[in-house]
Write a protein that holds these residues in place. Structure first.
Motif, short mmCIF file in Angstrom:
data_model
loop_
_atom_site.label_atom_id
_atom_site.label_comp_id
_atom_site.label_asym_id
_atom_site.label_seq_id
_atom_site.Cartn_x
_atom_site.Cartn_y
_atom_site.Cartn_z
N ILE A 1 -31.57 2.84 -23.31
CA ILE A 1 -30.73 2.28 -24.37
C ILE A 1 -29.84 1.22 -23.73
O ILE A 1 -29.07 1.55 -22.82
CB ILE A 1 -29.84 3.38 -25.03
N HIS A 2 -29.94 0.01 -24.20
CA HIS A 2 -29.12 -1.07 -23.65
C HIS A 2 -27.87 -1.20 -24.52
O HIS A 2 -27.93 -1.83 -25.58
CB HIS A 2 -29.90 -2.38 -23.60
N ALA A 3 -26.78 -0.63 -24.09
CA ALA A 3 -25.54 -0.72 -24.87
C ALA A 3 -24.95 -2.11 -24.76
O ALA A 3 -24.37 -2.62 -25.72
CB ALA A 3 -24.55 0.32 -24.38
N VAL A 4 -25.07 -2.69 -23.60
CA VAL A 4 -24.64 -4.08 -23.41
C VAL A 4 -25.81 -4.81 -22.75
O VAL A 4 -26.33 -4.34 -21.74
CB VAL A 4 -23.37 -4.14 -22.50
N SER A 5 -26.24 -5.94 -23.33
CA SER A 5 -27.42 -6.60 -22.77
C SER A 5 -27.16 -8.07 -22.50
O SER A 5 -27.18 -8.89 -23.41
CB SER A 5 -28.62 -6.48 -23.72
N GLY A 6 -26.85 -8.31 -21.25
CA GLY A 6 -26.72 -9.68 -20.76
C GLY A 6 -25.57 -10.45 -21.36
O GLY A 6 -25.76 -11.58 -21.84
N VAL A 7 -24.40 -9.87 -21.30
CA VAL A 7 -23.22 -10.53 -21.88
C VAL A 7 -22.58 -11.49 -20.88
O VAL A 7 -22.32 -11.10 -19.73
CB VAL A 7 -22.20 -9.48 -22.37
N ASP A 8 -22.37 -12.74 -21.32
CA ASP A 8 -21.63 -13.72 -20.51
C ASP A 8 -20.39 -14.09 -21.30
O ASP A 8 -20.51 -14.72 -22.36
CB ASP A 8 -22.48 -14.99 -20.30
N ILE A 9 -19.24 -13.69 -20.80
CA ILE A 9 -18.02 -14.15 -21.49
C ILE A 9 -16.99 -14.63 -20.47
O ILE A 9 -17.03 -14.24 -19.29
CB ILE A 9 -17.38 -13.05 -22.39
N GLU A 10 -16.08 -15.41 -20.98
CA GLU A 10 -15.03 -15.97 -20.11
C GLU A 10 -13.73 -15.93 -20.92
O GLU A 10 -13.68 -16.40 -22.05
CB GLU A 10 -15.40 -17.41 -19.75
N ILE A 11 -12.69 -15.36 -20.35
CA ILE A 11 -11.39 -15.31 -21.03
C ILE A 11 -10.35 -15.88 -20.08
O ILE A 11 -10.27 -15.45 -18.92
CB ILE A 11 -11.03 -13.87 -21.45
N ARG A 12 -9.58 -16.77 -20.58
CA ARG A 12 -8.59 -17.46 -19.74
C ARG A 12 -7.24 -16.78 -19.85
O ARG A 12 -6.98 -16.05 -20.81
CB ARG A 12 -8.48 -18.93 -20.13
N ARG A 13 -6.44 -17.01 -18.83
CA ARG A 13 -5.09 -16.44 -18.81
C ARG A 13 -4.31 -16.87 -20.06
O ARG A 13 -4.39 -18.03 -20.48
CB ARG A 13 -4.35 -16.89 -17.56
N GLY A 14 -3.62 -15.97 -20.70
CA GLY A 14 -2.79 -16.28 -21.84
C GLY A 14 -3.54 -16.29 -23.16
O GLY A 14 -2.94 -16.50 -24.22
N GLU A 15 -4.84 -16.06 -23.13
CA GLU A 15 -5.62 -16.04 -24.38
C GLU A 15 -5.35 -14.74 -25.14
O GLU A 15 -4.99 -13.71 -24.56
CB GLU A 15 -7.11 -16.13 -24.06
N TYR A 16 -5.60 -14.78 -26.45
CA TYR A 16 -5.51 -13.60 -27.30
C TYR A 16 -6.87 -13.49 -27.97
O TYR A 16 -7.19 -14.23 -28.91
CB TYR A 16 -4.40 -13.82 -28.32
N VAL A 17 -7.69 -12.59 -27.46
CA VAL A 17 -9.10 -12.53 -27.86
C VAL A 17 -9.39 -11.19 -28.52
O VAL A 17 -8.93 -10.15 -28.05
CB VAL A 17 -10.03 -12.70 -26.61
N ALA A 18 -10.16 -11.25 -29.59
CA ALA A 18 -10.63 -10.00 -30.19
C ALA A 18 -12.12 -9.86 -29.95
O ALA A 18 -12.86 -10.84 -30.06
CB ALA A 18 -10.34 -10.02 -31.69
N ILE A 19 -12.51 -8.68 -29.57
CA ILE A 19 -13.94 -8.38 -29.46
C ILE A 19 -14.26 -7.55 -30.69
O ILE A 19 -13.69 -6.46 -30.86
CB ILE A 19 -14.29 -7.63 -28.16
N MET A 20 -15.10 -8.07 -31.53
CA MET A 20 -15.32 -7.42 -32.80
C MET A 20 -16.79 -7.10 -33.01
O MET A 20 -17.67 -7.81 -32.55
CB MET A 20 -14.81 -8.30 -33.93
N GLY A 21 -17.03 -6.02 -33.68
CA GLY A 21 -18.41 -5.66 -33.99
C GLY A 21 -18.42 -4.36 -34.74
O GLY A 21 -17.45 -3.60 -34.70
N PRO A 22 -19.52 -4.10 -35.42
CA PRO A 22 -19.59 -2.83 -36.15
C PRO A 22 -19.76 -1.65 -35.20
O PRO A 22 -19.99 -1.85 -34.01
CB PRO A 22 -20.83 -3.02 -37.02
N SER A 23 -19.68 -0.50 -35.77
CA SER A 23 -19.85 0.73 -34.97
C SER A 23 -21.24 0.72 -34.33
O SER A 23 -22.23 0.39 -34.99
CB SER A 23 -19.69 1.93 -35.90
N GLY A 24 -21.30 1.02 -33.01
CA GLY A 24 -22.59 1.06 -32.31
C GLY A 24 -23.04 -0.29 -31.80
O GLY A 24 -24.15 -0.44 -31.28
N SER A 25 -22.17 -1.30 -31.93
CA SER A 25 -22.57 -2.65 -31.51
C SER A 25 -22.50 -2.83 -30.00
O SER A 25 -23.06 -3.75 -29.45
CB SER A 25 -21.67 -3.68 -32.19
N GLY A 26 -21.76 -1.94 -29.33
CA GLY A 26 -21.61 -2.04 -27.87
C GLY A 26 -20.26 -2.57 -27.46
O GLY A 26 -19.99 -2.79 -26.28
#
Lengths: 816, 257
Positions: B45-70
Motif C-alpha cells: 500500500i503506497h500511502a505516499v507516492s513520490g511526493v516533491d514539495i518545497e516550503i519556504r521559511r515564513g510560509e503558511y501552508v495547508a496540506i489538504m485531502g480527504p480521509s485516506g488521501s495520505g
C-alpha cells in the motif's frame, strides 16, 4: 442462589476463555497455598499436635525438675511417685524413658526403639489398644520381679510380626529376657517424645532386667525420667504450676540431700525442652511468617491481575449497568470469578502440598534415633486451615477490583473508559500500592533466607573446640553380651587397643556421650573441695565418661595435667578432668590440678584441665564440664560410643570398624557407624533446614514480586503508550523514555525496600534464638537482599521500558 | 526543482552542501520523490507516492485531502515521526530521511512544534509543565525552562491558568496550551494536524486567529486538514489525493474568514 449458579457458570466460562490469565492465577495461588499448607502441616505436627494418638492432648503438660540456674532437668522415679500422689491439680502423672531394646536373638533380632513407662502410661494418655489390653491395675503397681509384659505398636506388629493373629499372650525376647505381649496400640500413637516414633512399651520397673543396671527407680538422686501429666478439667496451667512448685519445695525440705534447691515446672508440650519442638519450634514460626508473606505476595499479584482485568472490562460492566445490573451485582460476579480461582488454587495447592511436606525429610541428618515421619499427611485442622486460606485469598484478591467498582461507579467507568481516564489512573495507584507491598514482602523473605543462610554457614564452619573431621563414630550396645561390669570394662580396654593398632587408625577411644548430637548427655551434682556454693547455686554439672585417648582422638587440647590412662582403674584413686570454665568458676585460685570434688560418695581428684568445647549446641555459652574415666565410672545401663580417628576418609573405615567390634565379641551390637562430621550436622539441623527452606521461599517471593512488578510496569507502559508518543513527538529520545519508565519501576522498588526493611529487622530480632552467630555485623545481609531485589526489579522494569523506548511515535500517538 | 535522479547521485558531502544551500535559500521543507509504503499481507500500500514539495521559511501552508488521501502519513514524514520508505527529505537543511531514532528525536525537539487534533497534553501535568516538556528534552535548565514556558503561555493568553491541569481547562484553552508547547522551543515549523477538529466552530475560529497571528509573527506553519474552510486560512494549499500531490495552489487573498 440462582444468580450465584449463573455467576458460577459465567465465571468458569470467562476463565476458560483466558487460559493464560487463568493458568498464571491458578499456578501462583496454588503455590502460595501449597507453601502455607505445607508449613502449617509441620507446625501442626510439631507444635500444635505434638502427641498424635493421645486423647485430649491439649490437657497433657510436661513436668520438669528445675535446677537453681533455671535449667530444666529430668526427674527421679521417687519424685514422680510423690508428684503423682500429692498433686491435686493434675489428674495423673506419667514417667517414661526411651532406649533401644533388642527383640529376638542377637543374630536375627531387631533393634526396636522402646519406652520404659510407668504403669499408668496408656490410661493417662487415653491410648486404647486395637488388640488386647494395656497395663493392668496390678501391673501399674508393679515392683521388680513382677510379670514382664510388653505392648507393641501396630506398625511393629504388622511389620516384624507380620500381623500375627495369635500375638497376644505370645512370649517375645527383649534384651534376652522373656516378655509377654499383652496388647497392640494403634499406629497413630507414636510415643511421648515429639518427633520420635516408638514401637514398644515395657514397664519402667523392668529397667534392671533390660539394661543390667542397678535398680535406680529406688534412688531419688537418679533422674533419668521424663514426666508428663494430665491437667484436671477446669485447671489452669498457672494453678498446676503453683502446685508443683509447692510440692517441689516440700520435697526439697524432706529430702535435702537430693532435692535441695530444686524446683519444678509444668509447661505445654510445645514449650518442653524434650522433643523436636526444641530444635524446630522457633524455625517453624519463622517459616510460617515467611510463608504467609509468600501468600500475601501471591494475593497482591492476583489482586493486581484482577484489577487490570476489571479495568479492561469497564466497558462490559458499563453495558451490564445500562441493562440494569447494580454495582453490587457486578461485584458479586467479579467475586465469583475470584472464588472459582481460589477453589481451584486451593485444590491444586493441596495436591502440591501433599508432595512438598516430604521436603523436610531431605534435611534429616544421619542418626540412629527413631525419627517420626513429619510428613504425616493432612488432618482436619490442616484442611480447614488450607480452605480458610483459599477463602481469605479470594476475599483479599477480589477486594481491589470490587472496591474500585464501588468507589468510582460503573457509569463513570463507562464514560471515561478511554485513555487517560481517571478510573485507570486511580487503579494505577492501587496497583502500584500492591506492587510496593509485594516488593516489601519479598525483601522480608529474602532477608529472612539471608539470615538463615548466614546462620547455617556460621554453624557449619564453626570450630566446636575439637576436630570432628576424620573421626568415625560407632554406637555399641552390650546388653546382649554376657559380660559382668568388670568384664565389660576389660572389653572396652581390649577393644580400644585393637582399634588403635588397626592399620589406618590413628587413635581410638570410647565414651558415654558424644558432643553435639541430638542427645544432651548427663549431669551430676557434685561438691567441690574448698568451694562454697552460693545460695541456690546450681552444682549439677554436665559430664561425660570417657576412655583414655578421648582427648587425643577428638583433638581436644589439654590446658594442664594429663589424659586418663590405663592405670586409672576401679582399683585406683578416682580421677577427673575438668574444663577451663569449671576451673574459672569453681577453682579460680591455682593450682586446679590435685583439687578434689565429691560425687557418688567418692572423692575425685582433678588430674587435667581440658579446653572448653561445644557440648550440646553450637550457640551455647561456656559451661562447666567434667570427664570421668570409663574404668572408674562405667555403669551397665550406659550406651557406649566408639570414636576412631582415621588416616583416610572415615566412612571408608566403617566396615573395618564393624568387623573388628564383631570379632572382639559377636554379642556386642553395633547400632550405627557414622562420620563425626555427619553426626554433628544434628547440631545445626535447624539452621540447615531453615537455610534451605527459607531460600526456596525467598526465591519464590522474589520471582512472584518481580512478576508482579513486571506485570504492573508492562501494563502501565501500555496504558501510557499515548503519553510516551506525545513525549517522543516533543523530542524525547529512546534513552529518555527508557529512563522515564525505569525511574517509575525503580521508584516503586525503592519504596518497597524501605518498607520491607522494617519487618525484616523485627524478624531478625524474633528469630535471634534460632540463628547462630548472626548479629549487628551482618548488616550486609540486608544490603544484599535489597541489592538482589533491586537487580531483579531492574530487569523486570527494563523489559517494558525497552519496549516503550522502541515504540514508533506514530503508533503511540494513535494508540487507544 | 532538480530531478531526483540527479540528487540521488550526489555524494554525502554534496548532499550536505545541497542542504546548506536549501537553508540559505530559505527553504525549510524540501522532499524529493518521497514514498511511504506499507505491506499488508502480500499487498503493498503506497500511502505516499513520490511526493516533491518545497516550503519556504515564513510560509503558511495547508496540506489538504480527504480521509485516506495520505495527508496524515505525509505529515508524519514531515514531522519526523516516521521515516520514508524511499526518497529524500530535507528539514531546515538537514537530511532527515537518513537520520537514526536519536537524531530524529533531536530534530522533532528543536525544529518542529506539533499541534494535535486531540491536544495530546499530559493529563496529570499542569499547563506549565506541559509547555516545559520540550525544554526538558532540550536540556534547558529548570529556571530558564519555567520562564520560557511562562512566556509561551503568556503569548497564547493563558498565563493566569498555567497551574491548571488539562481537565480543568476548556477545549480551546487546551489547544492554546498545546500551541504554547509547540512554540516554546522556537521551532523551524509549526505542524498542526486538524487543530480545530475537536473544537466547536467558535473556538475553532479563535484558534485559527491565533495561527494567523503566529504566522504574522514570522512562524512557518504547516496545517493538515480535510476541511476546505480551515485550509483557506493558509496562504497556500497542497492538495493530496491517493498519496500524490494533486494540486499546489496559492489561496486567494484576502478571502480568509
Amino acid at each position: 442462589m440462582h444468580s450465584f449458579f449463573q455467576d458460577l457458570k459465567y465465571a468458569v466460562r470467562t476463565l476458560l476463555k483466558r487460559p493464560l490469565f487463568t493458568s498464571v492465577a491458578l499456578t501462583s495461588l496454588a503455590l502460595g497455598i501449597a507453601v502455607n499448607a505445607t508449613v502449617f502441616s509441620w507446625v501442626d505436627r510439631i507444635l500444635l499436635r505434638p502427641l498424635p494418638g493421645v486423647i485430649n492432648a491439649g490437657e497433657i503438660v510436661a513436668l520438669k525438675t528445675v535446677a537453681p540456674n533455671g535449667d530444666l532437668l529430668d526427674s527421679s522415679y521417687l519424685d514422680f511417685k510423690d508428684f503423682q500422689k500429692q498433686a491435686t491439680t493434675l489428674s495423673a502423672v506419667i514417667a517414661f524413658k526411651q532406649r533401644p531394646l533388642y527383640l529376638g536373638d542377637v543374630a536375627t533380632g531387631e533393634r526396636v526403639w522402646s519406652e520404659m513407662v510407668s504403669g499408668n502410661f496408656f490410661d493417662v494418655l487415653g491410648v486404647r489398644p486395637i488388640r488386647g489390653r494395656t497395663f493392668s491395675a496390678e501391673e501399674q503397681n508393679s515392683r521388680p520381679g513382677s510379670p514382664a509384659t510388653a505392648v507393641l505398636s501396630e506398625t511393629l506388629w504388622r511389620g516384624y510380626f507380620r500381623s500375627d493373629p495369635d500375638i497376644l499372650g505370645r512370649k517375645i525376647e527383649l534384651n534376652r529376657h522373656p516378655f509377654t505381649v499383652i496388647g497392640i496400640v494403634p499406629s497413630a500413637f507414636q510415643g511421648t517424645v515429639n518427633g520420635l516414633r516408638f514401637d514398644l512399651w515395657v514397664p519402667l520397673t523392668m529397667v534392671s532386667e533390660l539394661t543390667g543396671s542397678f535398680y535406680w527407680p529406688d534412688d531419688r538422686n537418679a533422674r533419668p525420667l521424663d514426666l508428663m501429666a494430665r491437667l484436671k478439667p477446669n485447671t489452669s496451667l498457672k494453678q498446676a504450676q503453683a502446685e508443683v512448685q509447692t510440692i517441689a519445695s516440700r520435697l526439697a525440705l524432706e529430702y535435702p540431700d537430693t532435692n535441695r534447691y530444686l524446683s519444678a515446672a509444668v509447661m505445654p508440650i510445645a514449650d518442653s525442652p524434650a522433643g523436636a519442638q526444641r530444635i524446630l519450634g522457633r524455625l517453624l514460626k519463622v517459616l510460617l511468617v515467611i510463608a504467609a508473606a509468600v501468600l500475601l505476595i501471591v494475593c497482591a499479584n492476583l489482586g493486581n491481575l484482577l484489577l487490570v482485568r476489571a479495568t479492561m472490562r469497564t466497558k462490559e460492566f458499563g453495558i451490564r449497568a445500562s441493562l440494569g445490573a447494580s454495582p453490587r451485582r457486578i461485584a458479586q460476579q467479579l467475586f465469583t470469578e475470584t472464588l472459582v480461582l481460589a477453589v481451584g488454587g486451593t485444590a491444586l495447592g493441596l495436591l502440591a502440598s501433599a508432595w512438598m511436606v516430604h521436603a523436610v525429610e531431605f534435611f534429616v541428618p544421619p542418626t540412629d534415633l527413631p525419627l517420626a515421619n513429619l510428613a504425616h499427611g493432612f488432618h482436619g485442622l490442616d484442611l480447614l486451615f488450607t480452605c480458610a486460606l483459599g477463602f481469605l485469598a479470594a476475599i483479599f484478591c477480589g477486594i481491589a477490583p470490587a472496591l474500585q467498582l464501588f468507589r468510582h461507579g460503573i457509569q463513570e467507568a463507562l464514560r471515561e473508559g478511554g485513555r487517560f481516564s481517571s478510573p485507570a489512573a486511580r487503579s494505577r495507584i492501587l496497583r502500584s500500592g500492591l506492587v510496593v507491598f509485594e516488593l516489601s514482602l519479598a525483601l522480608f523473605a529474602l532477608i529472612g533466607s539471608g539470615l538463615f543462610i548466614r546462620s547455617f554457614q556460621n554453624a557449619r564452619n564453626a570450630y566446636p573446640g575439637f576436630e570432628p573431621e576424620g573421626v568415625l563414630l560407632a554406637g555399641i550396645d552390650l546388653s546382649q553380651a554376657h559380660l559382668s561390669k568388670p568384664q565389660r570394662v576389660t572389653f572396652f580396654q581390649r577393644l580400644r587397643d585393637q582399634l588403635t593398632s588397626l592399620p589406618g587408625a590413628r587413635s581410638a577411644s570410647l565414651s558415654e556421650h558424644v558432643p553435639l548430637g541430638f542427645d544432651n548427655g548427663a549431669w551430676e551434682e557434685i561438691r567441690i573441695e574448698g568451694y562454697i556454693p552460693k545460695a541456690g547455686e546450681n552444682m549439677k554439672l554436665w559430664r561425660d565418661i570417657v576412655s583414655p585417648g578421648y582427648f587425643a582422638t577428638l583433638k581436644i587440647p589439654l590446658a594442664a595435667g594429663r589424659d586418663f590412662n590405663e592405670r586409672d582403674s576401679s582399683a585406683s584413686q578416682p580421677v577427673a578432668i575438668v574444663n577451663e570454665t569449671f576451673v574459672k568458676r569453681f577453682l579460680p585460685e591455682p593450682p586446679a590440678l590435685g583439687r578434689k570434688f565429691l560425687l557418688w560418695d567418692r572423692e575425685f581428684t582433678i588430674i587435667g584441665v581440658a579446653r572448653d568445647i561445644k557440648y550440646q549446641r553450637l550457640n551455647e555459652g561456656p559451661m562447666p564440664y567434667f570427664y570421668l574415666p570409663l574404668a572408674q565410672a562405667y555403669s551397665s545401663d550406659m550406651g557406649i560410643a566408639v570414636e576412631v580417628r582415621t588416616a583416610s576418609r572415615p566412612d571408608t573405615f566403617a566396615e573395618v570398624l564393624r568387623s573388628r567390634i564383631r570379632s572382639a565379641d559377636p554379642n556386642v551390637l553395633i547400632s550405627v557407624t557414622i562420620p563425626f562430621a555427619s553426626f554433628m550436622s544434628a547440631s545445626y539441623f535447624a539452621q540447615r533446614v531453615g537455610a534451605h527452606l527459607l531460600t526456596v521461599l525467598g526465591v519464590i517471593s522474589l520471582l512472584l514480586a518481580i512478576l508482579g512488578l513486571y506485570g504492573v510496569m508492562a501494563y502501565s507502559t501500555t496504558q501510557r503508550t499515548g503519553e510516551i508518543g506525545i513525549r517522543m513527538a516533543l523530542g524525547a529520545q529512546p534513552a529518555q523514555v527508557l529512563q522515564l519508565v525505569m525511574r517509575e519501576g525503580m521508584g516503586l522498588c525503592l519504596i518497597g525496600i524501605a518498607l520491607g526493611l522494617i519487618p525484616s529487622l523485627v524478624l531478625a530480632r524474633l528469630a535471634a534464638s534460632a540463628l547462630y552467630g548472626v548479629g549487628n555485623h551482618d548488616g550486609w545481609i540486608y544490603f544484599a537482599g535489597a541489592l538482589i531485589l533491586s537487580a531483579a526489579a531492574l530487569l523486570a522494569t527494563w523489559l517494558p521500558a525497552r519496549r516503550a523506548a522502541h515504540i514508533e511515535p506514530t503508533k503511540a500517538l494513535h494508540w487507544e | 526543482m532538480p530531478a531526483l535522479e540527479a540528487v540521488q547521485e550526489l555524494s554525502p558531502k554534496e548532499l550536505e552542501e545541497r542542504g546548506e544551500r536549501l537553508r540559505n535559500d530559505g527553504i525549510v521543507i524540501r522532499t524529493y520523490d518521497l514514498w511511504k509504503t506499507y505491506i499488508m499481507g502480500d499487498q503493498e500500500i503506497h500511502a505516499v507516492s513520490g511526493v516533491d514539495i518545497e516550503i519556504r521559511r515564513g510560509e503558511y501552508v495547508a496540506i489538504m485531502g480527504p480521509s485516506g488521501s495520505g495527508k496524515s502519513t505525509l505529515m508524519n514524514l514531515i514531522g519526523c515521526l516516521d521515516t520514508p520508505t524511499k526518497g529524500l527529505y530535507y528539514l531546515n537543511g538537514k537530511l532527515a530521511s537518513d537520520m537514526e531514532d536519536d537524531e530524529l528525536a533531536r530534530i522533532r525537539n528543536k525544529e518542529i512544534g506539533f499541534v494535535f487534533q486531540t491536544f495530546n497534553l499530559l493529563a496529570r501535568a499542569s499547563a506549565l509543565h506541559n509547555v516545559e516538556l520540550p525544554l526538558i528534552y532540550a536540556g534547558v535548565p529548570s529556571q530558564e525552562r519555567a520562564e520560557r514556558a511562562r512566556t509561551a503561555l503568556r503569548s497564547v493568553d493563558l498565563e493566569p491558568r498555567m497551574h491548571h491541569k488539562p481537565n480543568e481547562l476548556s477545549g480551546g484553552q487546551r489547544q492554546r496550551v498545546a500551541i504554547a508547547r509547540a512554540l516554546v522551543n522556537r521551532p523551524s515549523i509549526l505542524l498542526a494536524d486538524e487543530p480545530t477538529g475537536a473544537l466547536d466552530t467558535a473556538t475553532g475560529k479563535e484558534i485559527m486567529a491565533l495561527f494567523e497571528r503566529l504566522h504574522s509573527d514570522g512562524n512557518t506553519i504547516v496545517l493538515v486538514t480535510h476541511e476546505p474552510d480551515i485550509a483557506l486560512y493558509a496562504h497556500r494549499v497542497i492538495h493530496i489525493r491517493d498519496g500524490k500531490v494533486e494540486l499546489d495552489e496559492e489561496t486567494p487573498r484576502p478571502e480568509r474568514k
